[in-house]
Design a protein around this motif. Structure first.
Motif, PDB file in Angstrom:
ATOM      1  N   PHE A  13      42.991  39.058  60.187  1.00 47.95           N
ATOM      2  CA  PHE A  13      42.398  39.872  59.133  1.00 47.95           C
ATOM      3  C   PHE A  13      42.627  39.229  57.771  1.00 47.95           C
ATOM      4  N   GLU A  14      43.852  38.803  57.492  1.00 47.72           N
ATOM      5  CA  GLU A  14      44.165  38.201  56.198  1.00 47.72           C
ATOM      6  C   GLU A  14      43.339  36.945  55.960  1.00 47.72           C
ATOM      7  N   GLN A  15      43.140  36.162  57.005  1.00 44.05           N
ATOM      8  CA  GLN A  15      42.340  34.949  56.871  1.00 44.05           C
ATOM      9  C   GLN A  15      40.898  35.310  56.498  1.00 44.05           C
ATOM     10  N   CYS A  16      40.329  36.317  57.157  1.00 46.19           N
ATOM     11  CA  CYS A  16      38.961  36.733  56.860  1.00 46.19           C
ATOM     12  C   CYS A  16      38.858  37.442  55.511  1.00 46.19           C
ATOM     13  N   TYR A  17      39.877  38.172  55.114  1.00 39.23           N
ATOM     14  CA  TYR A  17      39.861  38.927  53.865  1.00 39.23           C
ATOM     15  C   TYR A  17      39.858  37.995  52.666  1.00 39.23           C
ATOM     16  N   GLY A  18      40.628  36.913  52.750  1.00 44.27           N
ATOM     17  CA  GLY A  18      40.691  35.943  51.656  1.00 44.27           C
ATOM     18  C   GLY A  18      41.906  36.142  50.780  1.00 44.27           C
ATOM     19  N   ASP A  19      42.016  35.295  49.768  1.00 44.28           N
ATOM     20  CA  ASP A  19      43.203  35.268  48.911  1.00 44.28           C
ATOM     21  C   ASP A  19      43.175  36.269  47.764  1.00 44.28           C
ATOM     22  N   ASP A  20      41.996  36.733  47.371  1.00 46.32           N
ATOM     23  CA  ASP A  20      41.892  37.646  46.232  1.00 46.32           C
ATOM     24  C   ASP A  20      42.361  39.039  46.643  1.00 46.32           C
ATOM     25  N   PRO A  21      43.456  39.534  46.042  1.00 53.01           N
ATOM     26  CA  PRO A  21      43.976  40.851  46.427  1.00 53.01           C
ATOM     27  C   PRO A  21      43.025  41.997  46.094  1.00 53.01           C
ATOM     28  N   ASP A  22      42.035  41.740  45.215  1.00 51.07           N
ATOM     29  CA  ASP A  22      41.059  42.775  44.860  1.00 51.07           C
ATOM     30  C   ASP A  22      39.859  42.778  45.805  1.00 51.07           C
ATOM     31  N   GLY A  23      39.859  41.919  46.806  1.00 53.99           N
ATOM     32  CA  GLY A  23      38.794  41.901  47.794  1.00 53.99           C
ATOM     33  C   GLY A  23      37.546  41.156  47.375  1.00 53.99           C
ATOM     34  N   ASN A  24      37.648  40.308  46.375  1.00 54.10           N
ATOM     35  CA  ASN A  24      36.475  39.589  45.880  1.00 54.10           C
ATOM     36  C   ASN A  24      36.341  38.176  46.434  1.00 54.10           C
ATOM     37  N   SER A  25      37.095  37.841  47.442  1.00 57.85           N
ATOM     38  CA  SER A  25      36.996  36.507  48.047  1.00 57.85           C
ATOM     39  C   SER A  25      35.682  36.371  48.798  1.00 57.85           C
ATOM     40  N   SER A  26      35.197  35.161  48.868  1.00 55.34           N
ATOM     41  CA  SER A  26      34.004  34.875  49.659  1.00 55.34           C
ATOM     42  C   SER A  26      34.353  35.036  51.128  1.00 55.34           C
ATOM     43  N   ARG A  27      33.447  35.671  51.884  1.00 51.91           N
ATOM     44  CA  ARG A  27      33.720  35.913  53.302  1.00 51.91           C
ATOM     45  C   ARG A  27      32.585  35.380  54.150  1.00 51.91           C
ATOM     46  N   THR A  28      32.888  35.133  55.407  1.00 53.54           N
ATOM     47  CA  THR A  28      31.900  34.664  56.361  1.00 53.54           C
ATOM     48  C   THR A  28      31.744  35.698  57.457  1.00 53.54           C
ATOM     49  N   ASP A  29      30.501  36.119  57.687  1.00 51.63           N
ATOM     50  CA  ASP A  29      30.208  37.051  58.774  1.00 51.63           C
ATOM     51  C   ASP A  29      30.399  36.296  60.082  1.00 51.63           C
ATOM     52  N   LEU A  30      31.205  36.829  60.972  1.00 54.77           N
ATOM     53  CA  LEU A  30      31.485  36.150  62.241  1.00 54.77           C
ATOM     54  C   LEU A  30      30.474  36.510  63.326  1.00 54.77           C
ATOM     55  N   GLY A  31      29.445  37.274  62.983  1.00 48.01           N
ATOM     56  CA  GLY A  31      28.367  37.560  63.926  1.00 48.01           C
ATOM     57  C   GLY A  31      28.660  38.723  64.849  1.00 48.01           C
ATOM     58  N   VAL A  32      27.684  39.002  65.713  1.00 53.41           N
ATOM     59  CA  VAL A  32      27.785  40.175  66.586  1.00 53.41           C
ATOM     60  C   VAL A  32      28.929  40.083  67.585  1.00 53.41           C
TER      61      VAL A  32
END
Length: 99
Positions: A13-32
């Motif tokens: 989860f942390e890896q997908c969430y990213g480093d920005d604690p405010d949730g503004n990190s770029s994310r990648t949709d891992l698909g269905v």
């Protein structure tokens, strides 16, 4: 025995969430088939703004259609709880004898 949660439980989860604690990190949709997905506002609107979205199937769960009737399940739960209460009463009696 239930083991406590560790940081390993949250690593993916942390890896997908990213480093920005405010949730503004770029994310990648891992698909269905991926564990983490992005949903746009149109998809959320189509679901009447309900966020209880599931797409992964837990193969270990039983098919809901093949479960016993609720009355049977409730009766079984009561039987188990009564047995637990009896066990607790026995423990209390043992504790009183030891005093």
């Amino acid at each position: 025995m239930i083991l406590p949660l560790t940081s390993q439980h949250f690593a993916e989860f942390e890896q997908c969430y990213g480093d920005d604690p405010d949730g503004n990190s770029s994310r990648t949709d891992l698909g269905v088939e991926g564990r983490f997905r992005c949903f746009n506002i149109k998809e959320i609107q189509q679901r009447d703004y309900k966020l209880d979205i599931t797409w992964l199937k837990d193969e270990s769960l039983e098919d809901a259609d093949s479960l016993p009737e609720p009355q049977y399940l409730a009766s079984e739960a009561i039987t188990e709880l009564e047995a637990i209460v009896d066990d607790l009463r026995d423990i209390l009696q043992l504790m009183e004898v030891e005093e």
